[in-house]
Each structure stands twice: as structure tokens, then as C-alpha cells.
Design a protein around this motif. Structure first.
Motif, PDB file in Angstrom:
ATOM      1  N   PHE A 125       0.944  -1.318  -0.112  1.00  0.00           N
ATOM      2  CA  PHE A 125       0.021   0.153  -0.164  1.00  0.00           C
ATOM      3  C   PHE A 125       0.777   1.303  -0.100  1.00  0.00           C
ATOM      4  O   PHE A 125       0.737   2.335  -0.909  1.00  0.00           O
ATOM      5  N   VAL A 126       1.823   1.195   1.063  1.00  0.00           N
ATOM      6  CA  VAL A 126       2.555   2.589   1.194  1.00  0.00           C
ATOM      7  C   VAL A 126       3.418   2.792  -0.077  1.00  0.00           C
ATOM      8  O   VAL A 126       3.676   3.937  -0.541  1.00  0.00           O
ATOM      9  N   LEU A 127       4.165   1.552  -0.440  1.00  0.00           N
ATOM     10  CA  LEU A 127       5.154   1.765  -1.805  1.00  0.00           C
ATOM     11  C   LEU A 127       4.331   2.270  -2.665  1.00  0.00           C
ATOM     12  O   LEU A 127       4.906   3.450  -3.484  1.00  0.00           O
ATOM     13  N   VAL A 128       3.217   1.676  -3.304  1.00  0.00           N
ATOM     14  CA  VAL A 128       2.429   2.154  -4.404  1.00  0.00           C
ATOM     15  C   VAL A 128       2.145   3.610  -4.356  1.00  0.00           C
ATOM     16  O   VAL A 128       2.037   4.403  -5.193  1.00  0.00           O
ATOM     17  N   PHE A 129       1.479   4.026  -3.167  1.00  0.00           N
ATOM     18  CA  PHE A 129       1.163   5.394  -2.658  1.00  0.00           C
ATOM     19  C   PHE A 129       2.212   6.362  -3.106  1.00  0.00           C
ATOM     20  O   PHE A 129       1.859   7.133  -3.660  1.00  0.00           O
ATOM     21  N   ILE A 130       3.282   6.023  -2.259  1.00  0.00           N
ATOM     22  CA  ILE A 130       4.386   6.977  -2.650  1.00  0.00           C
ATOM     23  C   ILE A 130       4.940   7.330  -3.897  1.00  0.00           C
ATOM     24  O   ILE A 130       5.169   8.279  -4.431  1.00  0.00           O
ATOM     25  N   ALA A 131       5.017   5.904  -4.541  1.00  0.00           N
ATOM     26  CA  ALA A 131       5.511   6.101  -6.162  1.00  0.00           C
ATOM     27  C   ALA A 131       4.480   6.735  -6.887  1.00  0.00           C
ATOM     28  O   ALA A 131       4.894   7.627  -7.653  1.00  0.00           O
ATOM     29  N   THR A 132       3.173   6.480  -6.672  1.00  0.00           N
ATOM     30  CA  THR A 132       2.208   7.230  -7.538  1.00  0.00           C
ATOM     31  C   THR A 132       2.130   8.586  -7.508  1.00  0.00           C
ATOM     32  O   THR A 132       2.132   9.207  -8.315  1.00  0.00           O
ATOM     33  N   VAL A 133       2.355   8.990  -6.044  1.00  0.00           N
ATOM     34  CA  VAL A 133       2.161  10.457  -5.874  1.00  0.00           C
ATOM     35  C   VAL A 133       3.379  11.090  -6.337  1.00  0.00           C
ATOM     36  O   VAL A 133       3.431  12.300  -6.785  1.00  0.00           O
ATOM     37  N   TRP A 134       4.579  10.416  -6.137  1.00  0.00           N
ATOM     38  CA  TRP A 134       5.830  11.138  -6.625  1.00  0.00           C
ATOM     39  C   TRP A 134       5.867  11.384  -7.930  1.00  0.00           C
ATOM     40  O   TRP A 134       6.471  12.386  -8.731  1.00  0.00           O
ATOM     41  N   LEU A 135       5.270  10.435  -8.835  1.00  0.00           N
ATOM     42  CA  LEU A 135       5.363  10.372 -10.195  1.00  0.00           C
ATOM     43  C   LEU A 135       4.265  11.379 -10.825  1.00  0.00           C
ATOM     44  O   LEU A 135       4.441  12.005 -11.804  1.00  0.00           O
ATOM     45  N   THR A 136       3.115  11.385 -10.166  1.00  0.00           N
ATOM     46  CA  THR A 136       2.089  12.151 -10.730  1.00  0.00           C
ATOM     47  C   THR A 136       1.454  13.410  -9.723  1.00  0.00           C
ATOM     48  O   THR A 136       0.859  14.031 -10.407  1.00  0.00           O
ATOM     49  N   ARG A 137       2.103  13.323  -8.525  1.00  0.00           N
ATOM     50  CA  ARG A 137       1.425  14.263  -7.597  1.00  0.00           C
ATOM     51  C   ARG A 137      -0.074  14.387  -7.502  1.00  0.00           C
ATOM     52  O   ARG A 137      -0.683  15.263  -7.213  1.00  0.00           O
ATOM     53  N   LEU A 138      -0.666  13.185  -7.910  1.00  0.00           N
ATOM     54  CA  LEU A 138      -2.336  12.818  -7.599  1.00  0.00           C
ATOM     55  C   LEU A 138      -2.273  12.056  -6.281  1.00  0.00           C
ATOM     56  O   LEU A 138      -2.177  10.763  -6.492  1.00  0.00           O
ATOM     57  N   VAL A 139      -2.615  12.598  -5.352  1.00  0.00           N
ATOM     58  CA  VAL A 139      -3.046  11.830  -4.001  1.00  0.00           C
ATOM     59  C   VAL A 139      -4.129  10.838  -4.264  1.00  0.00           C
ATOM     60  O   VAL A 139      -4.090   9.699  -3.751  1.00  0.00           O
ATOM     61  N   SER A 140      -5.185  11.317  -4.995  1.00  0.00           N
ATOM     62  CA  SER A 140      -6.463  10.512  -5.111  1.00  0.00           C
ATOM     63  C   SER A 140      -6.157   9.038  -5.835  1.00  0.00           C
ATOM     64  O   SER A 140      -6.573   8.170  -5.606  1.00  0.00           O
ATOM     65  N   ALA A 141      -5.216   9.393  -7.040  1.00  0.00           N
ATOM     66  CA  ALA A 141      -4.938   8.181  -7.910  1.00  0.00           C
ATOM     67  C   ALA A 141      -3.817   7.131  -7.267  1.00  0.00           C
ATOM     68  O   ALA A 141      -4.123   5.997  -7.016  1.00  0.00           O
ATOM     69  N   GLY A 142      -2.812   7.866  -6.048  1.00  0.00           N
ATOM     70  CA  GLY A 142      -2.243   7.115  -5.559  1.00  0.00           C
ATOM     71  C   GLY A 142      -2.931   6.261  -4.224  1.00  0.00           C
ATOM     72  O   GLY A 142      -2.584   5.003  -4.230  1.00  0.00           O
ATOM     73  N   LYS A 183     -13.071  14.207 -11.336  1.00  0.00           N
ATOM     74  CA  LYS A 183     -11.961  15.384 -11.718  1.00  0.00           C
ATOM     75  C   LYS A 183     -10.645  14.566 -12.435  1.00  0.00           C
ATOM     76  O   LYS A 183     -10.375  15.618 -13.223  1.00  0.00           O
ATOM     77  N   LEU A 184     -10.442  13.389 -11.947  1.00  0.00           N
ATOM     78  CA  LEU A 184      -9.304  12.824 -12.836  1.00  0.00           C
ATOM     79  C   LEU A 184      -9.777  12.765 -14.336  1.00  0.00           C
ATOM     80  O   LEU A 184      -8.903  12.864 -15.307  1.00  0.00           O
ATOM     81  N   HIS A 185     -10.843  12.256 -14.661  1.00  0.00           N
ATOM     82  CA  HIS A 185     -11.276  12.082 -15.860  1.00  0.00           C
ATOM     83  C   HIS A 185     -11.382  13.370 -16.479  1.00  0.00           C
ATOM     84  O   HIS A 185     -11.000  13.361 -17.973  1.00  0.00           O
ATOM     85  N   ALA A 186     -11.785  14.375 -15.865  1.00  0.00           N
ATOM     86  CA  ALA A 186     -11.775  15.727 -16.579  1.00  0.00           C
ATOM     87  C   ALA A 186     -10.437  16.476 -16.567  1.00  0.00           C
ATOM     88  O   ALA A 186     -10.323  17.496 -17.057  1.00  0.00           O
ATOM     89  N   GLY A 187      -9.733  16.079 -15.966  1.00  0.00           N
ATOM     90  CA  GLY A 187      -8.177  16.607 -16.016  1.00  0.00           C
ATOM     91  C   GLY A 187      -8.181  17.858 -15.150  1.00  0.00           C
ATOM     92  O   GLY A 187      -7.432  18.631 -15.108  1.00  0.00           O
ATOM     93  N   THR A 188      -9.222  18.026 -14.079  1.00  0.00           N
ATOM     94  CA  THR A 188      -9.258  19.047 -13.071  1.00  0.00           C
ATOM     95  C   THR A 188      -8.802  18.638 -11.735  1.00  0.00           C
ATOM     96  O   THR A 188      -9.256  19.613 -10.724  1.00  0.00           O
TER      97      THR A 188
END
Length: 196
Positions: A125-142, A183-188
């Protein structure tokens, strides 16, 4: 024993329902429900009040899940009750009676619960969360991706019923993020670090 189990689950719900984000923000003169996303969680605190308060809220919210599971373990109530207490803490966080049965989205409390029940799933959980937020800066996606990975890992670790519990938590977390998904789908969708 059944009465003790029921009381422990209830205590876990009440502990989980403590709205750390809302109460901390109130000490700064901010109603967290009226700024940013209106969410009573660490991400909205970070956007509204900064990194320090957000870290405090995140740590407390993680502990809510972990300590609920730990309490049941200390009382020797068994793994099913431990899982029920963790779920109760997440539900309390998301639907707090202190906030009119509103609350946060349950990311940190879900993580605390999962890591206490299945440490390897919590690590995923934490590894994927950190990696996703680091790469995308999207907390929701992470958050969503991390919960899905935790659920998948739980199935590899077993037992199946506990993996289904983690799946239910991932489903609840995703449902709580339904507006973020739109919002992710809308890009906002706001990115991490953006201020209110």
C-alpha cells in the motif's frame, strides 16, 4: 466474550471517529469543511494549513486503524474481531458523529488497519502510494491504486475472508473518492502541493 468483542468494536468506531483534521484546523481558525475539498483529512489540511499540521493529522489517522486492531489483539479476541475493529475505525473516520456523519476518505486509517492486519499488504500500500504521488502528484490516484494493490496482495497472503475485508476497505476508499475520479477523468484534479 461476545459482549467484550462488541464493546471493542464500538470503542474502535468511536476512536476512529475523532476528527483530528477538523479539530486541529479549528485551533487555527479554519473550518476544514469549508475550504478546499471540504474533506476532513490530511490532504486537505496540507493544502489549507501546510505540511506540519498535515503530518500530525496523517499520523493520528494511521494510528486510529492500527490501534483499533492492536486493542483487539491485546484482548485476545481473535483475527476476525481484530479485522472488525479496524473496519469500524475506518467507518468512524469516514462517517464521524462529531461531524454530522461526514468525515475523511479513510486513506490513512485504511492503511493503519491493513498494515496492522497484514504487514506485507500494508507495505505494498505505502510503496505504491508514494511512487504514484511522486510520479503524478495525484494523491487520489495514489490512494486508489495503493488500496487495490493491498487487496491483491491480501489474496496472495490469505486467508480469503481477510482478503475480502481488505477488498471491502478498498471499495469503500474508492467510493469515497468518486468525485476525485470524475475530476481525474476531466483533468481538473488538484495535485499535491497545490494550495487552496
Amino acid at each position: 466474550m461476545p459482549l467484550l468483542a462488541v464493546l471493542t468494536v464500538l470503542i474502535s468506531y468511536l476512536f476512529g471517529s475523532i476528527p483530528a483534521a477538523a479539530w486541529l484546523a479549528r485551533t487555527r481558525g479554519v473550518d476544514i469543511r469549508k475550504v478546499g475539498s471540504g474533506n476532513s483529512g490530511a490532504t486537505n489540511v496540507q493544502r489549507s494549513l501546510g505540511n506540519g499540521p498535515a503530518l500530525l493529522v496523517a499520523a493520528f489517522d494511521i494510528l486510529k486503524g492500527a490501534l483499533a486492531v492492536w486493542l483487539a489483539a491485546q484482548l485476545n479476541l481473535g483475527l476476525p474481531v481484530m479485522a472488525a475493529c479496524g473496519v469500524a475505525a475506518v467507518v468512524g473516520h469516514n462517517f464521524s458523529p462529531f461531524l454530522g456523519f461526514r468525515g475523511g476518505k479513510g486513506v490513512a486509517t485504511t492503511f493503519g488497519t491493513v498494515v496492522a492486519l497484514l504487514p506485507l499488504a500494508g507495505a505494498g500500500f505505502v510503496l505504491v502510494f508514494i511512487a504514484t504521488v511522486w510520479l503524478t502528484r495525484l494523491v487520489s490516484a495514489g490512494s486508489i491504486l495503493a488500496s487495490v494493490v493491498a487487496a491483491f496482495t491480501a489474496f496472495l497472503l490469505g486467508p480469503v475472508w481477510l482478503a475480502l475485508v481488505v477488498c471491502a476497505l478498498a471499495g469503500l476508499l474508492t467510493w469515497q473518492h468518486r468525485e476525485n475520479v470524475r475530476k481525474l477523468h476531466a483533468g481538473t484534479e488538484r495535485r499535491f502541493g497545490q494550495k487552496v
